[in-house]
Write an enzyme that holds these catalytic residues in place. Structure first.
Site, PDB file in Angstrom:
ATOM      1  N   CYS A 265      99.566 -50.262-124.584  1.00  0.00           N
ATOM      2  CA  CYS A 265      99.732 -50.365-126.039  1.00  0.00           C
ATOM      3  C   CYS A 265      98.808 -49.203-126.572  1.00  0.00           C
ATOM      4  CB  CYS A 265      98.869 -51.507-126.150  1.00  0.00           C
ATOM      5  SG  CYS A 265      99.035 -52.907-127.349  1.00  0.00           S
TER       6      CYS A 265
ATOM      7  N   LYS B   3      92.018 -50.631-119.251  1.00  0.00           N
ATOM      8  CA  LYS B   3      92.225 -50.352-120.060  1.00  0.00           C
ATOM      9  C   LYS B   3      91.223 -50.033-121.185  1.00  0.00           C
ATOM     10  CE  LYS B   3      94.214 -51.480-125.212  1.00  0.00           C
ATOM     11  NZ  LYS B   3      94.949 -52.034-125.815  1.00  0.00           N
TER      12      LYS B   3
ATOM     13  N   GLU C  79     101.977 -54.965-120.912  1.00  0.00           N
ATOM     14  CA  GLU C  79     101.262 -55.607-121.073  1.00  0.00           C
ATOM     15  C   GLU C  79     100.376 -56.654-120.427  1.00  0.00           C
ATOM     16  OE1 GLU C  79      97.051 -53.779-123.928  1.00  0.00           O
ATOM     17  OE2 GLU C  79      98.868 -55.121-124.618  1.00  0.00           O
TER      18      GLU C  79
END
Length: 357
Positions: free
Chosen positions: A197, A156, A75
């Site tokens: 994540c 995200k 990430e």
């Protein structure tokens, strides 16, 4: 069929397409059903986009030279995960430097990654801080095909907790998290997906990816610390144990292989972001990369005896195991109840300015 007919019937070459449901094709003995993958466990060059991309390109070449067809990064690997946000809520100087070193779409830095992927015929899946045309930052992900094309770029959907002091939310198109990649006549097409994540803690988002037919999933994580014990005041789900558990759970739910990719933060990162007295990145470490099978089992050993070690984790994935697993559990197929439960979604992009006639 009579033996005589078997002898004269022409042999037709079948294409193995481990990409979408149902999995009906039977692999020929001459067709490959195993793909080698590479999961990086590496430290970026903190807050330096050009240097981080240069290191990423070097890792791509290394993975390809060892026979890998997919290489995964963590990430916001470029220019590194902004760990200072867990040490103090505001740091204008670091935020500004981070913005200047964030990657933009159609940039020379992205073109370098594309060129490396094309040169080595390897798929590259990488996380990065994306700077938009207006200057906002997003937690971006890109899937680059072995032909060197950016076939998927997403953000995200919801940055986690303190990440929201730096990054904005994704929008409708970012629900697309799976791309079909062409690995040539030997392997055919394979659907590869990715999430960031704690997106792995969002059941509806995971279900949405699974119904896109993912076969190999890249789970991107920042550097993460080991679980120190039951007296730990923080969240177990934020530790290396908890995060790997979420990746393994995704494997069980999806029936896909999972490349669990974490970065490393050593002294250079701690010093650059001043996190020694923060919640995260207090000590060197963070690396816990591994490969997980479609039934949830861990397939690889730790890279070294300490999480501060850098390198690449390799594994050969037998894609027939996905087919076997689906026969037991397919949560968007025979193991679902769409007459009772179903997912509704909206992929329309939500812009700040909308023209009305």
């Amino acid at each position: 069929m009579p033996a005589s007919l078997k002898e004269v019937a022409p042999k037709q070459k079948q294409t193995v397409r481990i990409n979408s449901l149902p999995f009906l094709s039977q692999p020929q003995e001459t067709m490959a059903t195993t793909i080698k993958v590479a999961v990086t466990q590496a430290e970026p060059i903190w807050l330096d986009l050009q240097a981080s991309i240069k290191k990423a390109v070097s890792l791509v070449h290394e993975a390809a030279s060892n026979g890998a067809k997919i290489v995964a990064f963590s990430e916001t690997w470029a220019p590194g995960y902004p760990g200072w946000c867990w040490a103090r809520p505001v740091d204008p100087a670091l935020n500004t430097k981070y913005a200047y070193n964030s990657l933009t779409a159609n940039s020379p830095e992205m073109e370098q990654l594309q060129q490396a992927a094309k040169e080595d015929s390897i798929a590259v899946v990488i996380g990065f801080s994306e700077r938009s045309s207006s200057g906002s930052l997003y937690m971006g992900q890109a899937i680059i095909s072995p032909q060197g094309e950016v076939v998927l770029q997403r953000r995200k959907l919801k940055p986690t907790h303190m990440e929201r002091t730096i990054f904005g939310d994704g929008s409708g198109p970012d629900l697309n998290c799976v791309a079909e990649l062409d690995f040539g006549s030997e392997l055919g097409s394979i659907k590869v997906g990715t999430l960031n994540c704690w997106e792995h803690a969002q059941p509806l988002l995971k279900f949405h990816e699974i119904q896109q037919g993912v076969v190999i999933h890249i789970a991107m994580w920042p550097p993460i610390d080991p679980y120190p014990g039951v007296e730990f005041p923080g969240l177990w789900s934020m530790t290396a144990d908890g995060c790997q558990n979420l990746s393994q759970t995704f494997a069980v739910e999806s029936g896909a292989f999972v490349l669990h990719c974490t970065a490393v933060c050593n002294e250079s990162g701690i010093e650059a972001m001043d996190t020694r007295n923060g919640m995260l990145f207090r000590e060197p470490g963070g690396g816990h990369s591994c490969v997980i099978g479609p039934d949830g089992r861990r397939l690889t050993q730790p890279l070294a005896d300490k999480p501060s070690a850098e390198g690449i984790v390799y594994a050969d994935l037998d894609l027939t195991r996905v087919v076997t697993n689906k026969s037991f559990q397919d949560i968007v197929g025979h193991y679902s109840r769409p007459d009772l439960l179903w997912l509704s979604y909206d992929k329309e992009k939500k812009d700040a300015a909308v023209h009305r006639n």
